[in-house]
Write a protein that holds these residues in place. Structure first.
Motif, PDB file in Angstrom:
ATOM      1  N   THR A   9       0.775  -1.311   0.223  1.00 41.41           N
ATOM      2  CA  THR A   9      -0.041   0.084  -0.019  1.00 41.41           C
ATOM      3  C   THR A   9       0.744   1.157  -0.136  1.00 41.41           C
ATOM      4  OG1 THR A   9      -1.775  -1.205   1.062  1.00 41.41           O
ATOM      5  CG2 THR A   9      -1.999   1.386   1.339  1.00 41.41           C
ATOM      6  N   SER A  11       1.318   5.227  -0.012  1.00 44.08           N
ATOM      7  CA  SER A  11       0.642   6.564   0.386  1.00 44.08           C
ATOM      8  C   SER A  11       1.448   7.630  -0.192  1.00 44.08           C
ATOM      9  CB  SER A  11       0.666   6.536   2.013  1.00 44.08           C
ATOM     10  OG  SER A  11      -0.168   5.558   2.596  1.00 44.08           O
ATOM     11  N   ARG A  50      -3.961  13.023  -0.568  1.00 45.21           N
ATOM     12  CA  ARG A  50      -3.504  11.491  -0.288  1.00 45.21           C
ATOM     13  C   ARG A  50      -3.949  10.803  -1.169  1.00 45.21           C
ATOM     14  NH1 ARG A  50      -2.997   8.358   5.326  1.00 45.21           N
ATOM     15  NH2 ARG A  50      -2.218   6.381   4.411  1.00 45.21           N
ATOM     16  N   THR A  52      -3.835   6.562  -2.280  1.00 49.22           N
ATOM     17  CA  THR A  52      -3.652   5.617  -1.469  1.00 49.22           C
ATOM     18  C   THR A  52      -3.897   4.630  -2.800  1.00 49.22           C
ATOM     19  OG1 THR A  52      -4.518   6.381   0.598  1.00 49.22           O
ATOM     20  CG2 THR A  52      -4.136   3.977   0.201  1.00 49.22           C
ATOM     21  N   TYR A  88      -6.629  -1.278   7.317  1.00 53.60           N
ATOM     22  CA  TYR A  88      -7.232  -0.882   6.040  1.00 53.60           C
ATOM     23  C   TYR A  88      -8.619  -1.334   5.782  1.00 53.60           C
ATOM     24  CZ  TYR A  88      -6.253  -5.337   3.878  1.00 53.60           C
ATOM     25  OH  TYR A  88      -6.345  -6.798   3.688  1.00 53.60           O
TER      26      TYR A  88
END
Length: 176
Positions: A9, A11, A50, A52, A88
């Motif tokens: 993941t 960011s 942001r 993701t 998450y």
């Protein structure tokens, strides 16, 4: 460092600029890496967005990609995390024929057991919402699909790291 592919993941904290999404996705595209999921949202700091992004690749390659992402002028900082390093969720919405809700007792049980919730009901259809892990959403999809799903959509992953990312200090400086 393992050469095995795994889910990461990513960011990415950015200024909110037009065209940045295309440039970031192009970094993955040039390396023939499929983006499993993508979500953009405001971050915890005003005027900072942001991204993701979930990808399946080797750690060696994700490090290279993070470096390329950070070369983008509008990118403040990028991080990557393994599945164990984050908390998450994903969300999904199902639209189904209203009659099923009343005629098929099993549907009410499925909704209850999966901790989903009914968002709206009208004469023609009802809508179910569920948040959770990808596997939970896929299970609910399989259970409901036998009854006929009119529409279905799933969000990208939203995630927070278990460890502090030290971004807040950096972003405070960015705000001044």
């Amino acid at each position: 460092m393992s050469a095995d592919k795994q889910l990461f993941t990513v960011s990415v904290y950015t200024e909110n600029n037009i065209g940045l999404l295309n440039r970031i996705s192009a970094i993955f595209q040039r390396r023939h890496i499929n983006i499993e999921s993508l979500n953009t949202s405001p971050s915890e700091i005003e005027s900072v967005s942001r991204f993701t992004i979930v990808v399946n690749m080797t750690e060696e390659n994700i490090k290279k990609i993070i470096g390329q992402i950070e070369k983008q002028v509008e990118v403040i900082k990028a991080y990557y995390h393994t599945e164990e390093e984050i908390i998450y969720q994903e969300s999904c919405i199902f639209k189904m024929k209203s009659g099923l809700l009343f005629d098929e007792r099993q549907i009410q049980n499925i909704i209850k057991e999966s901790n989903a919730r009914i968002v709206t009901v009208n004469r023609d259809f009802f809508v179910i919402e569920k948040s959770g892990r990808k596997e939970e959403l896929e299970l609910l999809y399989r259970e409901l699909s036998v009854f006929g799903i009119m529409q279905f959509t799933r969000s990208g992953r939203i995630a927070v790291s278990k460890e502090e990312m030290k971004i807040s200090t950096m972003l405070e400086a960015f705000q001044d």
